[in-house]
Scaffold this active site. Structure first.
Site, PDB file in Angstrom:
ATOM      1  N   VAL A 191       4.979  -1.571   1.395  1.00 49.63           N
ATOM      2  CA  VAL A 191       3.753  -0.895   1.810  1.00 49.63           C
ATOM      3  C   VAL A 191       2.592  -1.874   2.004  1.00 49.63           C
ATOM      4  CG1 VAL A 191       2.152   0.919   1.158  1.00 49.63           C
ATOM      5  CG2 VAL A 191       4.541   1.134   0.569  1.00 49.63           C
ATOM      6  N   ALA A 328      -1.752   6.654  -5.770  1.00 53.82           N
ATOM      7  CA  ALA A 328      -2.939   7.219  -6.418  1.00 53.82           C
ATOM      8  C   ALA A 328      -2.831   8.737  -6.548  1.00 53.82           C
ATOM      9  CB  ALA A 328      -4.183   6.844  -5.612  1.00 53.82           C
ATOM     10  N   HIS A 453      -3.616  23.946  20.774  1.00 52.05           N
ATOM     11  CA  HIS A 453      -3.406  23.049  21.908  1.00 52.05           C
ATOM     12  C   HIS A 453      -4.741  22.692  22.536  1.00 52.05           C
ATOM     13  CE1 HIS A 453      -1.513  21.173  25.331  1.00 52.05           C
ATOM     14  NE2 HIS A 453      -2.345  21.845  26.110  1.00 52.05           N
TER      15      HIS A 453
HETATM   16  P1  NAI Z   1       6.842  -2.420  -2.381  1.00 48.88           P
HETATM   17  O1  NAI Z   1       7.816  -2.156  -3.455  1.00 48.88           O
HETATM   18  O2  NAI Z   1       6.377  -1.319  -1.499  1.00 48.88           O
HETATM   19  O3  NAI Z   1       7.450  -3.522  -1.386  1.00 48.88           O
HETATM   20  C1  NAI Z   1       7.869  -4.779  -1.796  1.00 48.88           C
HETATM   21  C2  NAI Z   1       8.777  -5.310  -0.704  1.00 48.88           C
HETATM   22  O4  NAI Z   1       9.034  -6.664  -0.983  1.00 48.88           O
HETATM   23  C3  NAI Z   1      10.104  -4.577  -0.624  1.00 48.88           C
HETATM   24  O5  NAI Z   1      10.327  -4.193   0.704  1.00 48.88           O
HETATM   25  C4  NAI Z   1      11.100  -5.627  -1.104  1.00 48.88           C
HETATM   26  O6  NAI Z   1      12.361  -5.503  -0.486  1.00 48.88           O
HETATM   27  C5  NAI Z   1      10.402  -6.921  -0.705  1.00 48.88           C
HETATM   28  N1  NAI Z   1      10.776  -8.094  -1.486  1.00 48.88           N
HETATM   29  C6  NAI Z   1      10.978  -8.168  -2.819  1.00 48.88           C
HETATM   30  N2  NAI Z   1      11.307  -9.431  -3.161  1.00 48.88           N
HETATM   31  C7  NAI Z   1      11.293 -10.166  -2.019  1.00 48.88           C
HETATM   32  C8  NAI Z   1      11.547 -11.521  -1.700  1.00 48.88           C
HETATM   33  N3  NAI Z   1      11.875 -12.383  -2.650  1.00 48.88           N
HETATM   34  N4  NAI Z   1      11.441 -11.918  -0.423  1.00 48.88           N
HETATM   35  C9  NAI Z   1      11.123 -11.046   0.550  1.00 48.88           C
HETATM   36  N5  NAI Z   1      10.882  -9.743   0.319  1.00 48.88           N
HETATM   37  C10 NAI Z   1      10.952  -9.310  -0.956  1.00 48.88           C
HETATM   38  O7  NAI Z   1       5.622  -3.185  -3.080  1.00 48.88           O
HETATM   39  P2  NAI Z   1       4.188  -3.568  -2.521  1.00 48.88           P
HETATM   40  O8  NAI Z   1       4.165  -3.533  -1.036  1.00 48.88           O
HETATM   41  O9  NAI Z   1       3.833  -4.831  -3.201  1.00 48.88           O
HETATM   42  O10 NAI Z   1       3.277  -2.379  -3.054  1.00 48.88           O
HETATM   43  C11 NAI Z   1       3.152  -2.167  -4.460  1.00 48.88           C
HETATM   44  C12 NAI Z   1       2.906  -0.715  -4.765  1.00 48.88           C
HETATM   45  O11 NAI Z   1       1.632  -0.335  -4.337  1.00 48.88           O
HETATM   46  C13 NAI Z   1       3.909   0.177  -4.085  1.00 48.88           C
HETATM   47  O12 NAI Z   1       4.547   1.010  -5.023  1.00 48.88           O
HETATM   48  C14 NAI Z   1       3.109   0.980  -3.134  1.00 48.88           C
HETATM   49  O13 NAI Z   1       3.572   2.329  -3.033  1.00 48.88           O
HETATM   50  C15 NAI Z   1       1.688   0.909  -3.682  1.00 48.88           C
HETATM   51  N6  NAI Z   1       0.764   0.924  -2.552  1.00 48.88           N
HETATM   52  C16 NAI Z   1       0.605   2.083  -1.870  1.00 48.88           C
HETATM   53  C17 NAI Z   1      -0.186   2.122  -0.743  1.00 48.88           C
HETATM   54  C18 NAI Z   1      -0.284   3.387   0.032  1.00 48.88           C
HETATM   55  O14 NAI Z   1       0.093   4.434  -0.469  1.00 48.88           O
HETATM   56  N7  NAI Z   1      -0.747   3.361   1.278  1.00 48.88           N
HETATM   57  C19 NAI Z   1      -0.900   0.937  -0.273  1.00 48.88           C
HETATM   58  C20 NAI Z   1      -0.619  -0.234  -1.041  1.00 48.88           C
HETATM   59  C21 NAI Z   1       0.177  -0.214  -2.143  1.00 48.88           C
END
Ligand code: NAI
Length: 474
Positions: A191, A328, A453
């Site tokens: 994300v 959140a 619409h």
């Molecule tokens: P995430 O878990 O969404 O994504 C992390 C990504 O990194 C995954 O796709 C994973 O496969 C990849 N990854 C892991 N290790 C890696 C590596 N060594 N090399 C390359 N890729 C790798 O975590 P993220 O994006 O850090 O977000 C953290 C949390 O914050 C999430 O749970 C998310 O839902 C929340 N969040 C939500 C938002 C929203 O609702 N719009 C906005 C920002 C964050």
């Protein structure tokens, strides 16, 4: 001095402060302990500031294409300082709002770091909260009947890749950048990675995104991820999936960062002004005094039951610190449920399949419920309906026809199992799908809902019709 409360909430983020408001509405004497600022990650380091920057990026991108709309502008110029000032203004305004809500709810706010004590002179049960005050004054001792831990999560890096704030950063540092880099390597296509890739590309930064899994957003529907990859490539983002980043190859070279990743057995080197690490977040469960309790952890996340009670039934935990969907809106609903349970009400547990997931990139992405693959894995006989924004008049008017809505239905019961969207305003459109899930609606029922619409919402009506091959405008 000891202060007695019905509930003390440790952590004043979206989960914590909403729990405090609900507890106070229910007549509970409530206090909240916050070590930094009320509003937490969402307000100060997450949802709100990042969406403010994303919106500026989208405005910049739209202005650059304004001729398509018959509006001729002189060279669009980006003033990033103003972009940041606008972001800060929005955060400040909402921050004041949260502070006002605490006063209105007569909720005591302690600025400091809360730790849970074991049985003591104050209580035979663990749960007294000692607050190390931020202003250095003497520790406050809070003696509550119940505690809600809502301490959230923090950024993390890859082992061997230390965040230095200059070459290697997380979203925390990225949000505070005073100027944009010319290029950015993003590790992690989840994300945070997707939102930052979209924003930076729209600001004109050269972006490469390295994702370990087979697809961007590994937990979203495959078709949505494929469409996202196509649209990101159109934005000139270098999307690299199946990338095994090698932290030990990181080096600084003439003001640039270099790092290699193994992709399909070959080592590829990437160069950028900065590396943004977005590979998930760690729970803030350490240093809280949990060793003084019977509370159990799973990989650092606090284990809870459906009412958010830990192994100590008067100590609850909600939000990012319990893992699951780190969102959140999930945290705030968990906080409400915990407060209601403490007040002796009988709240219905949250059904996580009903919680919408939203990503505020351009294009936006949203989903609720099971993906097609998940539904099949669970043994459902699945039928799907898909409708593109290409045939939606309002999308054409907006000049945003990329993307679609896909509905995954159960062929036996006709119940909707999941809805997946990519395209304009889908983070708003998903609420209809969320309501459909809560009401256990079928696609037929959505198709009977009259969508005005022209509106983007028509895409839901058409996708619902498409589930049974009855879409009109295709
Ligand atoms: P995430 O878990 O969404 O994504 C992390 C990504 O990194 C995954 O796709 C994973 O496969 C990849 N990854 C892991 N290790 C890696 C590596 N060594 N090399 C390359 N890729 C790798 O975590 P993220 O994006 O850090 O977000 C953290 C949390 O914050 C999430 O749970 C998310 O839902 C929340 N969040 C939500 C938002 C929203 O609702 N719009 C906005 C920002 C964050």
């Amino acid at each position: 001095m000891a202060h007695e409360y019905d509930v003390v909430i440790i952590g004043g983020g979206t989960g914590g402060y909403v729990a405090a408001i609900r507890a106070s509405q229910l007549g509970l004497k409530t206090a909240i302990v916050e070590k930094e600022a009320l509003g937490g990650t969402c307000l100060h380091k997450g949802c709100i500031p990042s969406k403010a920057l994303l919106w500026s990026a989208q405005v910049f991108s739209t202005v650059k294409q304004s001729e398509d709309f018959g509006v001729e502008t002189e060279n669009a110029i980006l003033n990033f300082k103003k972009v940041q000032q606008r972001k800060t203004g929005i955060v400040d305004r909402l921050y004041k709002g949260v502070q006002h809500l605490m006063k209105k709810g007569k909720i005591d706010v302690y600025d400091g770091f809360g730790r849970i004590l074991g049985p003591s002179i104050f209580s035979p049960l663990p749960g007294t909260v000692s607050v190390e005050m931020t202003d250095g004054s003497e520790n406050e001792m809070l003696v509550p009947k119940n505690v809600i831990i809502a301490t959230g999560s923090r950024t993390k890096s890859l082992p061997g890749l230390d965040i230095d704030g200059t070459y290697i950063i997380t979203s925390d540092e990225a949000l505070e950048m005073e100027q944009l880099p010319r290029s950015m390597i993003i590790i992690g296509g989840g994300v945070i990675g997707i939102e930052w890739a979209s924003m930076l590309a729209d600001f004109g930064v050269e972006v490469a995104i390295l994702e370990y899994a087979e697809q961007l957003l590994p937990s979203e529907d495959q078709e949505v991820s494929k469409e996202l990859e196509r649209l990101f490539k159109k934005k000139k983002i270098n999307v690299v999936t199946r990338a095994k980043v090698q932290p030990d190859t990181f080096m600084k070279d003439g003001g640039f960062a270099k790092i290699s990743a193994e992709v399909d057995g070959r080592l590829k080197e990437f160069t950028g002004e900065k590396i943004l690490v977005a590979v998930g977040r760690n729970p803030n469960s350490d240093n809280l005094g949990l060793q003084n309790t019977d509370i159990e952890l799973d990989n650092g996340f606090i284990k809870v039951n459906e009412y958010y009670q830990t192994k100590e039934s008067h100590i609850y935990a909600i939000g990012d610190v319990i893992g699951g969907l780190q969102l959140a809106h999930a945290a705030s609903h968990e906080g409400i449920k915990a407060a209601e349970h403490i007040a002796g009400e009988d709240p219905s547990p949250i059904i996580y399949d009903h919680v919408p997931r939203c990503i505020y990139s351009t294009p936006e992405i949203a989903g609720v419920g099971l993906t097609e693959d998940e539904a099949k894995e669970k043994g459902f006989k699945v039928k799907t309906g898909k409708f593109s924004f290409q045939a939606i008049g309002k999308a054409l008017i907006f000049g945003e026809t990329d993307g679609f809505v896909k509905i995954v239905s159960d062929e036996d019961t006709n119940d909707i199992l999941g809805v997946h969207m990519i395209g304009p305003n889908v983070t708003d459109l998903i609420s209809e799908a969320g309501l459909a899930r809560v009401l256990d609606a079928t696609a037929w029922e959505i198709s009977q809902t009259i969508h005005p619409h022209p509106s983007l919402g028509e895409v839901m009506g058409e996708a619902a019709l498409a589930v049974d091959g009855r879409a009109i405008h295709i």
